[in-house]
Design an enzyme around this catalytic site. Structure first.
Site, PDB file in Angstrom:
ATOM      1  N   HIS A 184      73.562 -36.910   0.366  1.00 51.53           N
ATOM      2  CA  HIS A 184      74.666 -37.686   0.926  1.00 51.53           C
ATOM      3  C   HIS A 184      75.868 -37.592  -0.007  1.00 51.53           C
ATOM      4  O   HIS A 184      75.767 -37.028  -1.107  1.00 51.53           O
ATOM      5  CB  HIS A 184      74.264 -39.148   1.139  1.00 51.53           C
TER       6      HIS A 184
HETATM    7  P1  TYD Z   1      69.384 -43.963  -1.225  1.00 49.97           P
HETATM    8  O1  TYD Z   1      70.687 -44.139  -1.927  1.00 49.97           O
HETATM    9  O2  TYD Z   1      69.413 -43.407   0.158  1.00 49.97           O
HETATM   10  O3  TYD Z   1      68.396 -43.089  -2.114  1.00 49.97           O
HETATM   11  P2  TYD Z   1      68.577 -41.580  -2.605  1.00 49.97           P
HETATM   12  O4  TYD Z   1      70.023 -41.268  -2.572  1.00 49.97           O
HETATM   13  O5  TYD Z   1      68.051 -41.559  -3.990  1.00 49.97           O
HETATM   14  O6  TYD Z   1      67.775 -40.726  -1.694  1.00 49.97           O
HETATM   15  O7  TYD Z   1      68.642 -45.363  -1.245  1.00 49.97           O
HETATM   16  C1  TYD Z   1      67.330 -45.529  -0.770  1.00 49.97           C
HETATM   17  C2  TYD Z   1      67.174 -46.956  -0.261  1.00 49.97           C
HETATM   18  O8  TYD Z   1      67.379 -47.895  -1.310  1.00 49.97           O
HETATM   19  C3  TYD Z   1      68.164 -47.314   0.836  1.00 49.97           C
HETATM   20  O9  TYD Z   1      67.455 -48.074   1.810  1.00 49.97           O
HETATM   21  C4  TYD Z   1      69.172 -48.215   0.177  1.00 49.97           C
HETATM   22  C5  TYD Z   1      68.406 -48.834  -0.974  1.00 49.97           C
HETATM   23  N1  TYD Z   1      69.253 -49.044  -2.150  1.00 49.97           N
HETATM   24  C6  TYD Z   1      69.610 -50.339  -2.505  1.00 49.97           C
HETATM   25  O10 TYD Z   1      69.255 -51.329  -1.846  1.00 49.97           O
HETATM   26  N2  TYD Z   1      70.389 -50.528  -3.621  1.00 49.97           N
HETATM   27  C7  TYD Z   1      70.810 -49.487  -4.384  1.00 49.97           C
HETATM   28  O11 TYD Z   1      71.529 -49.700  -5.400  1.00 49.97           O
HETATM   29  C8  TYD Z   1      70.459 -48.137  -3.993  1.00 49.97           C
HETATM   30  C9  TYD Z   1      70.933 -46.954  -4.759  1.00 49.97           C
HETATM   31  C10 TYD Z   1      69.678 -47.985  -2.870  1.00 49.97           C
END
Ligand code: TYD
Length: 138
Positions: free
Chosen positions: A52
């Site tokens: 993303h």
């Molecule tokens: P995401 O940012 O999509 O993970 P990655 O980029 O590492 O694949 O986040 C995964 C899940 O965690 C999503 O449901 C949102 C949640 N999340 C939070 O609640 N707080 C945070 O600070 C982060 C980074 C993610």
């Protein structure tokens, strides 16, 4: 090595016979104010994180333990940074598509962000990301 304004930043390293110590501070070693820290761990072999871009937020990524790759894409080309030192980090500005892969066993990813968690800051669709990039460059 630099891409857009992403760059590897070397952190202070305090060498000591008791072990080493490194640190970073808002607007000192890294070019933004830190609002949030999160970390990624226990990544099963072969899994990919990220995939993303962020509209506004900046990040600083450190391999506290183990190793992994951060692949950045500006909508046209890609560059890969391999992180494996706990005294270096990668500054990732906003509007770069990024993914993390090639995690070693027991890798620990520390990420400092310039904003509190906000789902609205995510761009999760690559075509939407490219459309925004193209719009900005007009
Ligand atoms: P995401 O940012 O999509 O993970 P990655 O980029 O590492 O694949 O986040 C995964 C899940 O965690 C999503 O449901 C949102 C949640 N999340 C939070 O609640 N707080 C945070 O600070 C982060 C980074 C993610």
């Amino acid at each position: 090595m630099e891409f857009k304004t992403s760059k590897i930043i070397s952190l202070p390293k305090i060498l000591d016979s008791r072990g080493n110590l490194s640190f970073f501070e808002s607007s000192n070693q890294i070019p933004f104010d830190i609002k949030r820290i999160y970390w990624i761990y226990d990544v099963p072999g072969g899994k990919i994180r990220g995939g993303h871009a962020f509209k506004h937020s900046h990040e600083f990524i450190v391999a506290l333990s183990g190793s992994f790759d951060v692949i950045l894409n500006d909508g046209k080309k890609e560059i890969k940074f391999s992180l494996n030192r706990s005294y270096q980090g990668l500054y990732v500005p906003n509007m770069l598509w990024r993914r993390l892969d090639n995690f070693s066993t027991n890798s620990l990813v520390l990420i400092a962000s310039s904003i509190s968690y906000n789902d609205a800051d995510y761009i999760r669709d690559y075509e939407e990301f490219k459309a925004i990039i193209n719009e900005k460059s007009k």
